[in-house]
Each structure stands twice: as structure tokens, then as C-alpha cells.
Design a protein around this motif. Structure first.
Motif, short mmCIF file in Angstrom:
data_model
loop_
_atom_site.label_atom_id
_atom_site.label_comp_id
_atom_site.label_asym_id
_atom_site.label_seq_id
_atom_site.Cartn_x
_atom_site.Cartn_y
_atom_site.Cartn_z
N ASP A 1 5.09 -5.29 11.03
CA ASP A 1 5.00 -6.66 11.04
C ASP A 1 3.82 -7.21 10.20
O ASP A 1 4.20 -8.27 9.72
CB ASP A 1 4.94 -7.12 12.59
CG ASP A 1 6.36 -6.89 13.32
OD1 ASP A 1 7.35 -6.73 12.64
OD2 ASP A 1 6.36 -7.21 14.45
N ASN A 2 2.82 -6.87 10.37
CA ASN A 2 1.57 -7.18 9.82
C ASN A 2 1.32 -6.60 8.46
O ASN A 2 0.04 -6.94 8.16
CB ASN A 2 0.68 -7.13 10.92
CG ASN A 2 0.71 -8.44 12.05
OD1 ASN A 2 0.57 -9.34 11.85
ND2 ASN A 2 1.25 -7.67 12.97
N ARG A 3 2.21 -5.76 7.88
CA ARG A 3 1.77 -5.18 6.68
C ARG A 3 0.46 -4.39 6.71
O ARG A 3 -0.59 -4.22 5.91
CB ARG A 3 1.57 -6.00 5.65
CG ARG A 3 2.86 -6.77 5.46
CD ARG A 3 2.82 -7.78 4.43
NE ARG A 3 2.38 -7.69 2.98
CZ ARG A 3 3.09 -7.21 1.99
NH1 ARG A 3 4.45 -7.52 2.05
NH2 ARG A 3 2.75 -6.71 0.73
N LEU A 4 0.19 -3.67 7.99
CA LEU A 4 -1.03 -2.82 8.08
C LEU A 4 -0.52 -1.33 7.81
O LEU A 4 -0.46 -0.41 8.44
CB LEU A 4 -1.31 -2.81 9.56
CG LEU A 4 -1.73 -4.44 10.12
CD1 LEU A 4 -1.83 -4.47 11.64
CD2 LEU A 4 -3.05 -4.57 9.41
N TRP A 5 -0.66 -1.05 6.40
CA TRP A 5 -0.38 0.04 6.02
C TRP A 5 -1.40 1.22 6.30
O TRP A 5 -0.68 2.25 6.68
CB TRP A 5 -0.25 0.07 4.40
CG TRP A 5 0.36 -1.18 4.06
CD1 TRP A 5 -0.15 -2.03 3.07
CD2 TRP A 5 1.76 -1.67 4.00
NE1 TRP A 5 0.75 -3.10 2.74
CE2 TRP A 5 1.89 -2.70 3.49
CE3 TRP A 5 2.81 -1.20 4.99
CZ2 TRP A 5 3.08 -3.31 3.40
CZ3 TRP A 5 3.91 -1.89 4.76
CH2 TRP A 5 4.29 -3.10 4.39
N LEU B 1 3.12 3.23 0.96
CA LEU B 1 3.29 2.10 1.92
C LEU B 1 2.73 0.74 1.30
O LEU B 1 2.97 -0.23 0.98
CB LEU B 1 2.59 2.19 3.14
CG LEU B 1 3.55 3.26 4.25
CD1 LEU B 1 2.39 3.36 5.32
CD2 LEU B 1 4.73 2.58 4.63
N LEU B 2 1.59 1.20 0.62
CA LEU B 2 0.67 -0.06 -0.06
C LEU B 2 1.19 -0.22 -1.59
O LEU B 2 1.51 -1.34 -1.62
CB LEU B 2 -0.95 0.48 -0.23
CG LEU B 2 -1.80 -0.50 -0.85
CD1 LEU B 2 -1.96 -1.83 -0.31
CD2 LEU B 2 -3.03 0.29 -1.13
N ASP B 3 1.40 0.55 -2.27
CA ASP B 3 1.72 0.43 -3.47
C ASP B 3 3.31 0.16 -3.66
O ASP B 3 3.42 -0.78 -4.82
CB ASP B 3 1.50 1.30 -4.51
CG ASP B 3 -0.19 1.86 -4.54
OD1 ASP B 3 -0.68 0.94 -4.24
OD2 ASP B 3 -0.52 3.03 -4.91
N VAL B 4 4.01 0.63 -3.10
CA VAL B 4 5.74 0.20 -3.19
C VAL B 4 6.09 -0.66 -2.32
O VAL B 4 6.60 -1.79 -2.69
CB VAL B 4 6.48 1.88 -3.06
CG1 VAL B 4 7.73 1.48 -3.35
CG2 VAL B 4 5.91 2.75 -4.33
#
Length: 216
Positions: free
Chosen positions: A39-43, A75-78
Motif C-alpha cells: 500500500d505504501n510502496r515499501l519495497w 519491486l523497486l525498479d519494475v
């Protein structure tokens, strides 16, 4: 079989059932935390939920990523397109429903099936809402007494978006006719709305988790 032997056998059976129920609850808790982190993009926090041994992540037809390092990069890059955290007035709701967890006979592996209903908006400025739905079929392992995700596999059913004339992040103000005894929590100026802090620590690292606001 004597009465004492019968009672001992029953105690052992009940203890095994109790451990199994506790394991299932821990797995459900683990999966729910995964949803709140996305939900918070905490990869990084998401990647830390995976097994240290042979972790696998497969999202739709994007291929399989093996190992915690590669999963975090994916998760971070794609998925994250190079950024962590939410932009101002951006939101994601990753709701995981209908969870069914099945423990393996050895008590060290388990399977879990979930239905994910996802809603969100593209970065601020776009007048559309995004919806998706799909099914998780996951594998979990117990490492040193802690349940972790061994394989996360999500198969989408659909993706869609639709126009949105207005999207408000502001709640109604306090009542003038019946004033509250205390004011509400102040909205987060960077996020554009109030953020509800996590009351729990990360289940793997034990660290406190806070939101991240993206500046880009």
C-alpha cells in the motif's frame, strides 16, 4: 491402553493442533503485512518478508525473480519504476481476501491462497482510477521458528481504469454544533492526508516501519 497413556496421547494431539493453529495465524499475519507494505510502496520491507534460502516472486507474465536481492530490485525498479514511497495525493489499496492456509505435514511448509482486490490512482494529476483483481497461490516456509514467504505467485484476472471527475483526500471538518473534545490528528503535509502509523514492528527484522514519501 491405560487411562494415563490415553490422556498423554490426547494432550500431545491437542498440543499439535494448537501449534498448527498458531502457525496458520502467523502466516495470515505475514501475508496481511505484505499487503499493507505494498500500500505504501515499501519495497525493502516487502522483500525482507521472503525466505533467505530459495525465495521466488512471480507477478503475472513478468517472469520469475529468484532470491531476496533480485526480488527487491524487481519491486523497486519494475513495479516501483525506480521510486519508493507515495507521492502527494497518491494512494494504493491492496486488499487480500478469502485467505485459505494449508499446513504441510512436517509443520515447516504451508500453502496459502488469497484473492487480491487492488485500487489506486496514478501519480497526482491524472483523472482516472485503477482497479485490478487476481489470485495469489503462495508457499511459505518456517525458518528458525519464523514463517516467511518462499514463493509469491500472483495471477491477475483483470486490469481496468475509469475516469474520475473528482478525488478528495480531505475529511469533513469538525462539527460546529457539537464540537469534539479533542482535535483530530494533523494531516501529513507531504502525503496530503493523515497517515495512520503501523502499531507493529516488521515480523522478520523486528524494526519499526514508517512510511516513505517520494519526492519525484
Amino acid at each position: 491402553m491405560s487411562t494415563q497413556e490415553h490422556l498423554q496421547q490426547r494432550i500431545e494431539l491437542l498440543e499439535k493442533r494448537l501449534v498448527g493453529l498458531e502457525d496458520i495465524e502467523q502466516i495470515k499475519r505475514l501475508q496481511r503485512m505484505y499487503g499493507y507494505y505494498i500500500d505504501n510502496r515499501l519495497w525493502t520491507e516487502m522483500a525482507e518478508l521472503f525466505s533467505d534460502a530459495e525465495a521466488v516472486m512471480e507477478i503475472g507474465q513478468r517472469g520469475r525473480y529468484l532470491g531476496k536481492h533480485n526480488i527487491e530490485q524487481f519491486l523497486l525498479d519494475v513495479l516501483g519504476q525506480g521510486r519508493s514511497g507515495l507521492l502527494r495525493d497518491e494512494f494504493i489499496n491492496h486488499m487480500q481476501l478469502q485467505g485459505v492456509v494449508t499446513l504441510g505435514d512436517d509443520g515447516k511448509q504451508a500453502q496459502g491462497r488469497w484473492r487480491a482486490l487492488i485500487q489506486g490512482n496514478p501519480p497526482a494529476g491524472s483523472r482516472s482510477l485503477f482497479w485490478a483483481e487476481g489470485v495469489y497461490e503462495n508457499t511459505y516456509v518456517k525458518e528458525a521458528g519464523t514463517w516467511k514467504i518462499a514463493r509469491l505467485w500472483w495471477v491477475p484476472t483483470f486490469y481496468t481504469s475509469h475516469p474520475c471527475d473528482s478525488l478528495s483526500f480531505a475529511s469533513s471538518p469538525a462539527s460546529a454544533s457539537l464540537p469534539p473534545q479533542q482535535p483530530s490528528a494533523e494531516p501529513d503535509s507531504e502525503l496530503g492526508r493523515t497517515f495512520v502509523p503501523f502499531h507493529y514492528q516488521h515480523p522478520i527484522t523486528g524494526h519499526a516501519v514508517t512510511r516513505v514519501t517520494s519526492k519525484t
